[in-house]
Design a protein around this motif. Structure first.
Motif, PDB file in Angstrom:
ATOM      1  N   TRP A  93      60.042 -13.705  -0.408  1.00 25.92           N
ATOM      2  CA  TRP A  93      59.580 -14.847  -1.205  1.00 25.92           C
ATOM      3  C   TRP A  93      57.998 -15.071  -0.955  1.00 25.92           C
ATOM      4  CZ3 TRP A  93      57.033 -19.388  -0.114  1.00 25.92           C
ATOM      5  CH2 TRP A  93      56.826 -20.343  -1.098  1.00 25.92           C
ATOM      6  N   LEU A  94      57.480 -15.116   0.265  1.00 27.77           N
ATOM      7  CA  LEU A  94      56.207 -15.229   0.718  1.00 27.77           C
ATOM      8  C   LEU A  94      55.248 -14.037  -0.149  1.00 27.77           C
ATOM      9  CD1 LEU A  94      53.916 -16.626   2.189  1.00 27.77           C
ATOM     10  CD2 LEU A  94      54.254 -14.895   3.810  1.00 27.77           C
ATOM     11  N   PHE A  95      55.859 -12.859   0.011  1.00 32.40           N
ATOM     12  CA  PHE A  95      54.988 -11.808  -0.594  1.00 32.40           C
ATOM     13  C   PHE A  95      55.043 -11.583  -2.105  1.00 32.40           C
ATOM     14  CE2 PHE A  95      55.023 -10.120   3.808  1.00 32.40           C
ATOM     15  CZ  PHE A  95      53.681  -9.964   4.036  1.00 32.40           C
ATOM     16  N   TYR A  97      55.413 -14.794  -3.994  1.00 29.88           N
ATOM     17  CA  TYR A  97      54.389 -15.622  -4.306  1.00 29.88           C
ATOM     18  C   TYR A  97      53.049 -15.393  -4.279  1.00 29.88           C
ATOM     19  CZ  TYR A  97      52.552 -20.358  -4.062  1.00 29.88           C
ATOM     20  OH  TYR A  97      51.825 -21.562  -4.515  1.00 29.88           O
ATOM     21  N   VAL A  98      52.722 -14.591  -3.044  1.00 28.51           N
ATOM     22  CA  VAL A  98      51.173 -14.345  -2.914  1.00 28.51           C
ATOM     23  C   VAL A  98      50.837 -13.059  -4.174  1.00 28.51           C
ATOM     24  CG1 VAL A  98      49.461 -13.038  -1.499  1.00 28.51           C
ATOM     25  CG2 VAL A  98      51.002 -14.884  -0.704  1.00 28.51           C
ATOM     26  N   SER A  99      51.653 -12.275  -4.566  1.00 29.21           N
ATOM     27  CA  SER A  99      51.469 -11.212  -5.390  1.00 29.21           C
ATOM     28  C   SER A  99      51.451 -11.923  -6.787  1.00 29.21           C
ATOM     29  CB  SER A  99      52.482 -10.273  -5.558  1.00 29.21           C
ATOM     30  OG  SER A  99      52.536  -9.414  -4.211  1.00 29.21           O
ATOM     31  N   LYS A 101      50.412 -14.720  -7.402  1.00 26.02           N
ATOM     32  CA  LYS A 101      49.284 -15.727  -7.578  1.00 26.02           C
ATOM     33  C   LYS A 101      48.092 -14.800  -7.873  1.00 26.02           C
ATOM     34  CE  LYS A 101      48.210 -19.311  -5.154  1.00 26.02           C
ATOM     35  NZ  LYS A 101      48.071 -20.217  -4.162  1.00 26.02           N
ATOM     36  N   ARG A 102      48.081 -13.683  -7.184  1.00 26.62           N
ATOM     37  CA  ARG A 102      46.854 -12.621  -7.419  1.00 26.62           C
ATOM     38  C   ARG A 102      47.048 -12.109  -8.886  1.00 26.62           C
ATOM     39  NH1 ARG A 102      45.172  -8.769  -2.581  1.00 26.62           N
ATOM     40  NH2 ARG A 102      43.826 -10.278  -1.646  1.00 26.62           N
ATOM     41  N   ASN A 104      48.238 -13.585 -11.486  1.00 25.87           N
ATOM     42  CA  ASN A 104      48.046 -14.586 -12.432  1.00 25.87           C
ATOM     43  C   ASN A 104      46.403 -14.931 -12.276  1.00 25.87           C
ATOM     44  OD1 ASN A 104      50.432 -15.436 -13.203  1.00 25.87           O
ATOM     45  ND2 ASN A 104      50.672 -16.803 -11.563  1.00 25.87           N
ATOM     46  N   ARG A 105      45.640 -14.691 -11.485  1.00 25.48           N
ATOM     47  CA  ARG A 105      44.107 -14.778 -11.370  1.00 25.48           C
ATOM     48  C   ARG A 105      43.494 -13.723 -12.084  1.00 25.48           C
ATOM     49  NH1 ARG A 105      41.961 -15.079  -5.337  1.00 25.48           N
ATOM     50  NH2 ARG A 105      43.918 -13.951  -5.096  1.00 25.48           N
TER      51      ARG A 105
END
Length: 130
Positions: A93-95, A97-99, A101-102, A104-105
């Motif tokens: 889930w953490l990875f 989520y971080v992916s 967010k990247r 979406n940027r």
């Protein structure tokens, strides 16, 4: 560059390698707790008492967990399975989520315009791509 891993520096590659081993070590604790028989608890506790430092602490803690497994085998095995499941799902889930967010940027794509002498596609001037 054809291979994305070639863009990583040596230090970044080493950090990623060490993080993979740390994740493997943490995830192997509940797995080993479920596999090692509880009859090995006195031996592990003795090895922990004879060792010092971090390794001795880990062995002592593992011996205590094995002693608990001898007393409450179903509860400790269930907690080991739950901990393994939570660690696996949590890291995934953490990875993700971080992916996300990247992504979406925004994603930037660098187009490399290096020519090797031969062109694979010939563009006609004045034409539209659409």
């Amino acid at each position: 560059m054809g291979n994305p891993q070639q863009r990583l520096t040596f230090g970044t590659s080493m950090i990623l390698l060490l993080l993979a081993y740390v994740y493997l070590a943490i995830l192997s604790i509940p797995y080993a707790l479920m596999l090692i028989p509880d009859e090995a608890a006195p031996l592990v506790v003795e090895m922990g008492n004879n060792s010092s430092g971090f390794f001795g602490f880990v062995l002592s803690l593992f011996g205590v967990l094995l002693t608990w497994k001898a007393s409450y085998p179903v509860i400790v095995t269930g907690l080991g399975l739950l901990l393994m499941f939570l660690l696996s799902i949590g890291v995934a889930w953490l990875f993700l989520y971080v992916s996300a967010k990247r992504i979406n940027r925004g994603v930037t794509i660098d187009i490399v315009s290096g020519t090797s002498g031969k062109t694979k596609f010939k563009w006609k001037s004045g034409g539209s791509l659409y």
